[in-house]
Design a protein around this motif. Structure first.
Motif, short mmCIF file in Angstrom:
data_model
loop_
_atom_site.label_atom_id
_atom_site.label_comp_id
_atom_site.label_asym_id
_atom_site.label_seq_id
_atom_site.Cartn_x
_atom_site.Cartn_y
_atom_site.Cartn_z
N ARG A 1 47.78 46.71 30.40
CA ARG A 1 48.11 47.75 29.43
C ARG A 1 47.71 49.11 29.98
O ARG A 1 46.75 49.24 30.74
CB ARG A 1 47.39 47.50 28.11
N ALA A 2 48.42 50.14 29.56
CA ALA A 2 48.13 51.50 30.03
C ALA A 2 46.75 51.97 29.60
O ALA A 2 46.11 52.76 30.29
CB ALA A 2 49.20 52.46 29.53
N ASP A 3 46.26 51.46 28.44
CA ASP A 3 44.94 51.87 27.96
C ASP A 3 43.82 50.96 28.46
O ASP A 3 42.67 51.09 28.05
CB ASP A 3 44.93 51.93 26.43
N GLN A 4 44.17 50.04 29.34
CA GLN A 4 43.19 49.12 29.90
C GLN A 4 42.45 49.80 31.05
O GLN A 4 43.07 50.29 31.99
CB GLN A 4 43.93 47.86 30.40
N PRO A 5 41.11 49.88 31.00
CA PRO A 5 40.37 50.56 32.08
C PRO A 5 40.42 49.81 33.41
O PRO A 5 40.26 50.41 34.48
CB PRO A 5 38.93 50.63 31.55
N LEU A 6 40.67 48.51 33.37
CA LEU A 6 40.76 47.73 34.61
C LEU A 6 42.09 47.99 35.30
O LEU A 6 43.14 48.00 34.65
CB LEU A 6 40.62 46.23 34.28
N ARG A 7 42.04 48.20 36.61
CA ARG A 7 43.27 48.51 37.35
C ARG A 7 43.36 47.65 38.62
O ARG A 7 43.10 48.12 39.72
CB ARG A 7 43.32 49.99 37.70
N PRO A 8 43.74 46.40 38.47
CA PRO A 8 43.82 45.52 39.64
C PRO A 8 44.94 45.94 40.59
O PRO A 8 46.02 46.35 40.15
CB PRO A 8 44.12 44.16 39.01
N GLN A 9 44.68 45.84 41.88
CA GLN A 9 45.67 46.19 42.89
C GLN A 9 46.17 44.98 43.66
O GLN A 9 47.22 45.02 44.29
CB GLN A 9 45.07 47.21 43.87
N GLN A 10 45.41 43.90 43.61
CA GLN A 10 45.80 42.67 44.30
C GLN A 10 45.17 41.49 43.57
O GLN A 10 44.28 41.65 42.73
CB GLN A 10 45.34 42.72 45.76
#
Length: 262
Positions: free
Chosen positions: A114-123
């Motif tokens: 989600r856009a408001d999710q602080p987690l930002r996985p790249q792989q």
């Protein structure tokens, strides 16, 4: 006598009107389609109806479950699968017309949050972080996008560590809904659904799921009363107008598909 003649004339006119109504009843095409096609096919279906006057009714769902319904005689005219192996199996079982088998696209999978999710996985290895308590994928028992997700997690070397955190959606559209409603921290979903969503996403390398490359195939179901119209719809999907819409949703077009190396 005159009364009888008038009655006969009235009945004849009624019969003619009824026959004409039946003859002019618009054709309604019923399409079983993998749920990754939902946004693209809604757009294609509307344009097809606008151009031809033929109504299209879609039944979106998991490819495996739709294939089972077709095996059991569900009244579909065409089947658009998310993996060609399901069409090939139905052809072997004599359920679809093998002469109509057509590759129409190749799909991709993404890591979606989600856009408001602080987690930002790249792989995929990022999902080992305990912050990702729940991870949604489509059920690999019957959903091709779930099968691709499982293979990618296995080849990334993280399946065993993550399998107890997995939440299964019945199909790839439901999988996105599970994530979009905040019931999981992250999901592996179709690119075609990711591009029209409000979330953030990262492409998963196709090299991570070579055994499930998501080469998507369609065919006309045997026994349909609308075989000609079904072929017309298939031609429209593979026309320049259809391809423009499919490309908009991230699908790889037939002439651009490259079989994966294993």
């Amino acid at each position: 006598m005159i009364r009888r003649m008038l009655l006969i004339l009235l009945l004849s006119l009624t019969a003619c009107s009824t026959s004409q109504a039946i003859a002019t009843k618009p054709v309604e095409l019923t399409v079983a389609a993998a749920s990754d096609l939902t946004p693209a096919f809604k757009e294609i279906g509307s344009l097809f109806t606008e151009r031809t006057g033929i109504q299209v009714v879609f039944n979106f769902g998991s490819t495996g479950q739709l294939a089972q319904q077709i095996e059991r005689g569900a009244p579909f005219d065409i089947f658009y699968a998310a993996n060609k192996s399901f069409i090939e199996e139905l052809a072997t079982n004599g359920v679809i017309d093998p002469n109509t088998m057509t590759v129409y696209a190749q799909g991709r999978i993404t890591i979606w949050t989600r856009a408001d999710q602080p987690l930002r996985p790249q792989q995929l290895s990022d999902l080992l972080d305990p912050a990702y308590k729940r991870i949604a994928i489509a059920n690999p028992e019957h959903a091709p996008y779930g099968q691709a997700a499982r293979e990618a997690l296995e080849r990334a070397g993280v399946w065993d560590q993550l399998k107890d955190r997995l939440v299964f959606g019945e199909n790839i559209a439901q999988t996105l809904t599970i994530a979009d409603t905040g019931n999981v921290e992250v999901a592996i979903v179709a690119l075609s659904l990711s591009v029209q969503s409000s979330g953030r996403w990262v492409l998963i390398p196709a090299e991570l799921h070579p055994d499930h490359p998501l080469i998507q195939m369609a065919a006309v179901v045997k026994g349909t009363k609308h075989a000609d119209v079904a072929r017309q719809f298939m031609e429209f999907v593979n026309s320049p107008d259809g391809h423009k819409i499919m490309k908009k949703y991230g699908f790889i077009l037939p002439g651009e598909i490259v079989e994966p190396t294993r």
